[in-house]
Design a protein around this motif. Structure first.
Motif, mmCIF file in Angstrom:
data_model
loop_
_atom_site.group_PDB
_atom_site.id
_atom_site.type_symbol
_atom_site.label_atom_id
_atom_site.label_comp_id
_atom_site.label_asym_id
_atom_site.label_seq_id
_atom_site.Cartn_x
_atom_site.Cartn_y
_atom_site.Cartn_z
ATOM 1 N N ARG A 153 27.598 -16.689 -8.219
ATOM 2 C CA ARG A 153 27.874 -15.508 -9.045
ATOM 3 C C ARG A 153 27.559 -15.795 -10.507
ATOM 4 N NH1 ARG A 153 32.488 -15.070 -5.598
ATOM 5 N NH2 ARG A 153 33.777 -16.083 -7.197
ATOM 6 N N LEU A 154 27.848 -17.021 -10.955
ATOM 7 C CA LEU A 154 27.537 -17.382 -12.334
ATOM 8 C C LEU A 154 26.030 -17.438 -12.569
ATOM 9 C CD1 LEU A 154 28.602 -18.357 -15.105
ATOM 10 C CD2 LEU A 154 28.545 -20.693 -14.207
ATOM 11 N N ASN A 155 25.291 -17.865 -11.563
ATOM 12 C CA ASN A 155 23.838 -17.995 -11.704
ATOM 13 C C ASN A 155 23.130 -16.639 -11.709
ATOM 14 O OD1 ASN A 155 21.523 -19.543 -12.019
ATOM 15 N ND2 ASN A 155 21.157 -19.696 -9.816
ATOM 16 N N LEU A 192 21.345 -16.243 -18.766
ATOM 17 C CA LEU A 192 21.158 -17.687 -18.646
ATOM 18 C C LEU A 192 19.674 -18.033 -18.675
ATOM 19 C CD1 LEU A 192 23.752 -18.474 -15.827
ATOM 20 C CD2 LEU A 192 24.073 -18.618 -18.301
ATOM 21 N N GLY A 193 19.384 -19.172 -19.285
ATOM 22 C CA GLY A 193 18.008 -19.652 -19.336
ATOM 23 C C GLY A 193 17.610 -20.363 -18.050
ATOM 24 N N PRO A 194 16.305 -20.669 -17.881
ATOM 25 C CA PRO A 194 15.848 -21.334 -16.650
ATOM 26 C C PRO A 194 16.430 -22.728 -16.483
ATOM 27 C CG PRO A 194 14.088 -21.189 -18.285
ATOM 28 C CD PRO A 194 15.205 -20.342 -18.777
ATOM 29 N N ALA A 195 16.622 -23.466 -17.602
ATOM 30 C CA ALA A 195 17.188 -24.818 -17.492
ATOM 31 C C ALA A 195 18.639 -24.765 -17.024
ATOM 32 C CB ALA A 195 17.086 -25.534 -18.839
ATOM 33 N N VAL A 196 19.405 -23.789 -17.536
ATOM 34 C CA VAL A 196 20.805 -23.654 -17.118
ATOM 35 C C VAL A 196 20.894 -23.234 -15.660
ATOM 36 C CG1 VAL A 196 22.976 -22.452 -17.587
ATOM 37 C CG2 VAL A 196 21.479 -23.113 -19.479
ATOM 38 N N ARG A 197 20.002 -22.347 -15.243
ATOM 39 C CA ARG A 197 20.002 -21.932 -13.824
ATOM 40 C C ARG A 197 19.681 -23.109 -12.908
ATOM 41 N NH1 ARG A 197 19.763 -16.408 -13.011
ATOM 42 N NH2 ARG A 197 19.491 -15.144 -14.881
ATOM 43 N N ARG A 198 18.730 -23.930 -13.326
ATOM 44 C CA ARG A 198 18.390 -25.108 -12.524
ATOM 45 C C ARG A 198 19.559 -26.073 -12.455
ATOM 46 N NH1 ARG A 198 13.093 -28.960 -13.657
ATOM 47 N NH2 ARG A 198 13.269 -30.233 -11.766
ATOM 48 N N LEU A 199 20.286 -26.230 -13.575
ATOM 49 C CA LEU A 199 21.459 -27.105 -13.587
ATOM 50 C C LEU A 199 22.553 -26.575 -12.667
ATOM 51 C CD1 LEU A 199 22.971 -29.522 -14.802
ATOM 52 C CD2 LEU A 199 23.692 -28.029 -16.682
ATOM 53 N N ILE A 200 22.745 -25.264 -12.666
ATOM 54 C CA ILE A 200 23.776 -24.674 -11.800
ATOM 55 C C ILE A 200 23.400 -24.855 -10.335
ATOM 56 C CG2 ILE A 200 24.838 -22.487 -11.128
ATOM 57 C CD1 ILE A 200 24.692 -21.626 -14.038
ATOM 58 N N ARG A 201 22.121 -24.695 -9.997
ATOM 59 C CA ARG A 201 21.704 -24.893 -8.607
ATOM 60 C C ARG A 201 21.897 -26.345 -8.170
ATOM 61 N NH1 ARG A 201 17.344 -21.454 -10.231
ATOM 62 N NH2 ARG A 201 16.047 -23.313 -10.546
ATOM 63 N N THR A 202 21.665 -27.275 -9.090
ATOM 64 C CA THR A 202 21.873 -28.683 -8.750
ATOM 65 C C THR A 202 23.344 -28.980 -8.515
ATOM 66 O OG1 THR A 202 19.936 -29.285 -10.065
ATOM 67 C CG2 THR A 202 21.488 -31.043 -9.529
ATOM 68 N N VAL A 203 24.220 -28.459 -9.382
ATOM 69 C CA VAL A 203 25.662 -28.678 -9.203
ATOM 70 C C VAL A 203 26.138 -28.034 -7.908
ATOM 71 C CG1 VAL A 203 27.933 -28.214 -10.205
ATOM 72 C CG2 VAL A 203 26.033 -28.886 -11.685
ATOM 73 N N PHE A 237 15.663 -33.288 -14.119
ATOM 74 C CA PHE A 237 14.682 -33.124 -15.191
ATOM 75 C C PHE A 237 13.445 -33.979 -14.965
ATOM 76 C CE2 PHE A 237 18.828 -32.105 -17.059
ATOM 77 C CZ PHE A 237 18.560 -30.851 -17.578
ATOM 78 N N ILE A 238 13.407 -34.774 -13.887
ATOM 79 C CA ILE A 238 12.218 -35.540 -13.519
ATOM 80 C C ILE A 238 11.397 -34.671 -12.589
ATOM 81 C CG2 ILE A 238 11.363 -37.640 -12.425
ATOM 82 C CD1 ILE A 238 13.949 -39.008 -13.194
ATOM 83 N N PRO A 239 10.171 -34.294 -12.965
ATOM 84 C CA PRO A 239 9.410 -33.325 -12.157
ATOM 85 C C PRO A 239 9.029 -33.835 -10.779
ATOM 86 C CG PRO A 239 8.066 -34.213 -13.948
ATOM 87 C CD PRO A 239 9.457 -34.695 -14.180
ATOM 88 N N SER A 240 8.732 -35.126 -10.653
ATOM 89 C CA SER A 240 8.314 -35.680 -9.370
ATOM 90 C C SER A 240 9.536 -35.929 -8.492
ATOM 91 C CB SER A 240 7.543 -36.985 -9.577
ATOM 92 O OG SER A 240 7.258 -37.596 -8.339
ATOM 93 N N ALA A 241 9.503 -35.404 -7.258
ATOM 94 C CA ALA A 241 10.626 -35.604 -6.343
ATOM 95 C C ALA A 241 10.773 -37.069 -5.953
ATOM 96 C CB ALA A 241 10.433 -34.744 -5.088
#
Length: 457
Positions: free
Chosen positions: A67-69, A74-85, A134-138
């Motif tokens: 719901r927060l995402n 929210l910016g793209p970096a914050v959305r990516r951080l929320i998905r990771t958490v 934040f590291i692009p390569s998996a």
């Protein structure tokens, strides 16, 4: 009777059994003194209880983050951080619950060494996993996560300094080069950081160059590739100097590398140099539509990618043909979009001698103009080319602006339009025909026949 002395194997077995017994006794004593006590048992109980609650509350925590995402601010970096958490919701909830338990135990001044250890490991896992996004390569993200968490775990149990001292005492000496395991580890870490930083810098430069309209795509790719190679070499040199390796010791290695290039790596070096030649002279650049005759037949398609070894050409079949750079240098290449994209196509058309030639030419032009991909400027034109054996030969010429979408399909569409218009207006398209004449030979008279038989005798 005298007792026989035990053999060497029996002595070794007894020594191993005695050592195993000593280790087992030590482990039992350690468990009894440090684990099977009340102070340790209630810590394990709270750790297990926190794990049970974290599993039960994980779904609710993930829904809260979803719901927060969904907020548009929210910016793209914050959305990516929320998905990771959200992906590691269970460890996050677990470490929060254990943190609350630790505060309660510390308020009552109770010893909680195991609880602190588990919290430290979980917190390290959460932080490292969050940073790794934040590291692009998996692949490198996984390498960083496992390496950093291993170091954090050793530090938490107090073994990091012991491992470092062991790595410093372990080394390898080859001639004038002496490298310890710890220096090698530091070199690998420093090289990885420098390479990652170099890729980040080259990525920033590439994005900035994309905004420069006056720079061609080939020149932009050449600058970025040269910058990336220079940063890679600089990272390796700095890493080798940091671990104490004398670069002059690689003189022999460079000579061996030169011999290897001359013998087995000739094609690789040729493709490498050819790639920079293609980018420098801009004969072929990403986005061009090219046609080349290879050993397996003609290849027609759009250049999608240019690497140091090959050029990837996407054909009309949906496949990608990887053409070595040296082949493009040594073979004739038809670049449909080298200087500009507009391309002229020619379609031969034959009509009967009894047809209205002016009407046939007009119908050909109308059929071309009805195809959306055919340009109106320059306008299509239909010329009379020759008087053929069975037809008057016309030629329709028209221009298209998107050869990357195919040239045969637009020619087919135009010819279908011509065929329909010819049928509607009575224009005949002749086909080759031949007249066969049979000549009858008169039979010889009887006198001539008798003379012929007599001569045969």
């Amino acid at each position: 009777m005298e007792q026989e002395e035990p053999t060497i194997i029996e002595k070794e077995v007894e020594e191993v059994a005695s050592a195993a017994t000593d280790y087992l006794v030590f482990a039992i004593e350690w468990l009894r003194e440090h684990v099977l006590v009340f102070e340790t048992l209630y810590q394990f109980a709270f750790i297990a209880g926190g794990l049970f609650l974290a599993v039960a509350l994980r779904r609710r925590f993930q829904r809260l983050l979803e719901r927060l995402n969904q907020q548009h601010t929210l910016g793209p970096a914050v959305r990516r951080l929320i998905r990771t958490v959200a992906a590691i919701a269970m460890p996050v909830v677990w470490v929060v619950l254990l943190g609350i338990s630790r505060s309660v135990f510390e308020a009552f001044e109770l010893p909680i060494p195991f609880l602190r250890l588990v919290i430290s490991l979980l917190l390290a896992f959460v932080v490292i996993r969050t940073v790794s996004i934040f590291i692009p390569s998996a692949y490198w993200s996984q390498v960083f996560s496992w390496s950093a968490w291993t170091a954090a775990a050793l530090n938490s149990v107090g073994l990091l300094d012991v491992v470092i001292e062991w790595l410093r005492a372990t080394g390898l000496t080859v001639g004038p080069i002496s490298i310890t395991a710890w220096a090698f580890v530091k070199g690998v870490i420093l090289t990885a950081i420098l390479i990652w930083g170099g890729n980040a810098v080259s990525g920033i430069v590439e994005r900035r160059l994309q905004r420069v309209d006056k720079m061609s795509s080939a020149l932009r790719l050449l600058v970025v590739r040269l910058l990336r190679m220079a940063l890679l070499i600089l990272a390796v040199v700095i890493a080798l100097s940091a671990i104490g390796v004398d670069l002059t010791a690689f003189a022999i290695f460079s000579g061996a590398l030169g011999i290897g290039v001359g013998l087995g790596l000739r094609r690789t070096v040729e493709n490498l140099l050819a790639s920079y030649t293609l980018l420098a002279d801009e004969s072929i650049k990403p986005g061009d539509v090219i046609e080349i005759e290879t050993a397996y037949g003609p290849t027609y398609g759009q250049v999608r990618k240019m690497t140091t070894r090959y050029v990837a050409v996407r054909t009309r079949d949906g496949t990608e043909t990887l053409i070595p750079n040296e082949v493009l240098i040594a073979s004739p290449v038809t670049n449909w979009t080298h200087s500009d994209k507009p391309t002229r196509r020619r379609i031969p058309v034959g009509v009967s001698y009894d047809s209205d030639i002016d009407l046939a030419r007009q119908l050909c032009i109308e059929a071309a103009l009805e195809i959306p991909r055919v340009l109106h400027d320059p306008a299509p034109n239909c010329l009379m080319r020759a008087f053929g054996n069975s037809s008057i030969d016309l030629e329709l010429r028209f221009w298209i602006n998107d050869p990357e979408n195919g040239v045969a399909n637009v020619a087919s569409a135009v010819m279908l339009g011509i065929w329909e218009k010819f049928k509607a207006n009575g224009i005949e398209v002749p086909y080759p025909h031949h007249d066969v004449r049979l000549r009858t030979v008169s039979s010889p008279d009887s006198a001539n026949l008798d003379q012929l038989r007599a001569s045969e005798r």
